[in-house]
Design an enzyme around this catalytic site. Sequence first.
Site, PDB file in Angstrom:
ATOM      1  N   ASP A  30       0.833  -1.193   0.000  1.00 35.24           N
ATOM      2  CA  ASP A  30       0.000   0.000   0.000  1.00 35.24           C
ATOM      3  C   ASP A  30       0.880   1.260   0.000  1.00 35.24           C
ATOM      4  O   ASP A  30       1.891   1.316   0.709  1.00 35.24           O
ATOM      5  CB  ASP A  30      -0.863  -0.028   1.274  1.00 35.24           C
ATOM      6  CG  ASP A  30      -1.903   1.058   1.307  1.00 35.24           C
ATOM      7  OD1 ASP A  30      -2.715   1.107   0.375  1.00 35.24           O
ATOM      8  OD2 ASP A  30      -1.910   1.847   2.267  1.00 35.24           O
TER       9      ASP A  30
ATOM     10  N   GLU B 232       1.715  -0.091  -4.921  1.00 34.43           N
ATOM     11  CA  GLU B 232       0.773   0.950  -5.322  1.00 34.43           C
ATOM     12  C   GLU B 232       1.586   2.223  -5.482  1.00 34.43           C
ATOM     13  O   GLU B 232       2.046   2.796  -4.496  1.00 34.43           O
ATOM     14  CB  GLU B 232      -0.313   1.146  -4.260  1.00 34.43           C
ATOM     15  CG  GLU B 232      -1.374   2.138  -4.710  1.00 34.43           C
ATOM     16  CD  GLU B 232      -2.187   2.739  -3.571  1.00 34.43           C
ATOM     17  OE1 GLU B 232      -3.302   3.201  -3.821  1.00 34.43           O
ATOM     18  OE2 GLU B 232      -1.694   2.771  -2.425  1.00 34.43           O
TER      19      GLU B 232
HETATM   20  O1  ISL Z   1      -3.309  10.122  -3.679  1.00 32.29           O
HETATM   21  C1  ISL Z   1      -3.968   9.331  -4.218  1.00 32.29           C
HETATM   22  C2  ISL Z   1      -4.047   9.230  -5.719  1.00 32.29           C
HETATM   23  O2  ISL Z   1      -3.290  10.220  -6.348  1.00 32.29           O
HETATM   24  C3  ISL Z   1      -4.750   8.422  -3.431  1.00 32.29           C
HETATM   25  O3  ISL Z   1      -5.565   7.658  -4.236  1.00 32.29           O
HETATM   26  C4  ISL Z   1      -3.877   7.556  -2.528  1.00 32.29           C
HETATM   27  O4  ISL Z   1      -2.712   7.168  -3.141  1.00 32.29           O
HETATM   28  C5  ISL Z   1      -4.616   6.350  -2.187  1.00 32.29           C
HETATM   29  O5  ISL Z   1      -5.749   6.747  -1.476  1.00 32.29           O
HETATM   30  C6  ISL Z   1      -3.814   5.365  -1.354  1.00 32.29           C
HETATM   31  O6  ISL Z   1      -4.617   4.257  -1.248  1.00 32.29           O
HETATM   32  C7  ISL Z   1      -4.296   3.208  -0.409  1.00 32.29           C
HETATM   33  O7  ISL Z   1      -3.990   3.619   0.912  1.00 32.29           O
HETATM   34  C8  ISL Z   1      -5.049   4.221   1.645  1.00 32.29           C
HETATM   35  C9  ISL Z   1      -6.325   3.377   1.585  1.00 32.29           C
HETATM   36  O8  ISL Z   1      -7.390   4.140   2.085  1.00 32.29           O
HETATM   37  C10 ISL Z   1      -6.644   2.943   0.175  1.00 32.29           C
HETATM   38  O9  ISL Z   1      -7.787   2.136   0.160  1.00 32.29           O
HETATM   39  C11 ISL Z   1      -5.439   2.235  -0.358  1.00 32.29           C
HETATM   40  O10 ISL Z   1      -5.638   1.678  -1.641  1.00 32.29           O
HETATM   41  C12 ISL Z   1      -4.573   4.371   3.046  1.00 32.29           C
HETATM   42  O11 ISL Z   1      -4.014   3.178   3.511  1.00 32.29           O
END
Ligand code: ISL
Length: 533
Positions: free
Chosen positions: A219, A278
């Site tokens: 993540d 991610e």
């Molecule tokens: O900043 C973003 C996109 O440019 C956001 O989408 C961010 O990167 C994203 O929300 C990160 O997501 C992940 O971590 C979060 C969680 O809420 C999400 O579900 C997960 O996929 C915090 O752990």
Amino acid sequence: MTDAPEVALVTDLTQPWWRSAVFYQVYPRSFADSDGDGIGDLGGVRDKLGYLELLGVDALWICPVMRSPMADGGYDVADPRDIDQLFGGLPALDALIAEAHTRQIKVTMDLVPNHTSDQHSWFRAALRAAPGSPERDRYIFRDGRGPDGARPPNNWPSIFGGPAWTRVTEPDGRPGQWYLHLFAPEQPDLNWTNQEVVADFEQTLRFWLDRGVDGFRLDVAHGMAKPEGLPDMPELAVSALLEHDDSDPRFNNPAVHEIHRRIRKVVAEYPDAVTIGEVWVHDNTRFGEYVRPDELHLAFNFRLAEAAFSAEAVRAAIDNSLAAVMPVSAVPTWTLSNHDIDREVTRYGGGAVGVARARAMILLELALPGTVFIYNGAELGLPNVDDLPDEVLQDPVWERSGHTRRGRDGCRVPLPWQGAVPPFGFSTATPWLPIPPEWVESTVEAQLEDADSTLSLYRTALELRALRPEFAGDRIEWCAAAPDSLHFRRRGGLVCVLNAAAAPIQLPPGDVLLASAPVRGRELPPNAAAWLV
Ligand code: ISL
């Protein structure tokens, strides 16, 4: 469906398994509930392995199931080496891994290195300890600005809205330091310059790998390192929720790469294991840095998920995604949706047109070289549910934005499995988010027997992709195409055509292997794609 000898014909054993794998993302709360509490769990995933085998996926990515107070659907982890009882505890994971492996399905878990829950024993200890203590050093505590330290240490906003800092009350009862949380206040950011943090994460990796997990989705893999001195960010960028760009000091700091090298060293002790980061980084060179040979194996590229349904936008997304990984010889990844973004049917316009376009795009995606990620429910052609009642919303974005942004619950509604009325076999109880009655048409049961359903299209496409030699080759070659359409070829001979124009187009020569909509004569209708050989 597939049987082993045929698969062996086209499986190159010199390549890692994940190189062209199809991953299925399970949002466990919403997939299937085995214990009747209205929330999906790992027993539910295990019960549905037969379905996933029939669908034809190679691997699962299971969103976080570690012990959590669920302030952010499990992305707030209180114990990274335990499974929450809500999902069935450790025995449920062990049983799922064992059975998935007997069905040749790999299991990857979601880990959250950037932050913990505020209920993690480390954070509770940090609150009890004094400023400057080793307990506080595992997180990012700072004194506030202004005479009484009453203003946050910098101007960073949280991705979920509001400031990225929360002030604590010191053990002596006085207002004290602030801690950083790029997401919700219940998700304090870890300090990755602290070696205990690094060592603990390594222990977590080994803990799960030793239990038989085949890899991890990491993540916010571009988030762990923070810039020296935590400088303010430009005011302009300060307001956007759930978004950031490459100039944002909160993410993509160069020290993150040393963290990935440390992670890779551990994972490399388990030769078949894979890491998928991610990585919300737009610049191709910067993005490619995350998948250098000693860092992550794979990184999500979100360009296709961000592209509008037009030939120009889709082609640009494909070219960019390939260009980002080629210089570092990494494998491209493709994804149309996940648990954070609107479902593709809705993004492409909703209704029949949205479904037609989503069907076209899955054929396009599965025709590309590399690894594909399918978000649970995409194979049913589900749309977002954008009229959830206010009182059921659970995404922290809803509260944190002062009820101005509804958040991501609309793409997290539980899956409809069977029967005529909600909750369509998802649970014996009331589901944690209501399922719309009109999904009666979209249940797995309704679609399995219908050769024209989106589920049947997915099944056929996945089977062909696994079996046919025409899908060979690491690159694609673009061919001339009619306006607002795309035409490309794989080295193995597969041709993929996408018609994003308003009128039908003529297909190029070749036999139609599969099409997302009926082909009459040689005409491919609008909002459709076809595979030819
Ligand atoms: O900043 C973003 C996109 O440019 C956001 O989408 C961010 O990167 C994203 O929300 C990160 O997501 C992940 O971590 C979060 C969680 O809420 C999400 O579900 C997960 O996929 C915090 O752990």
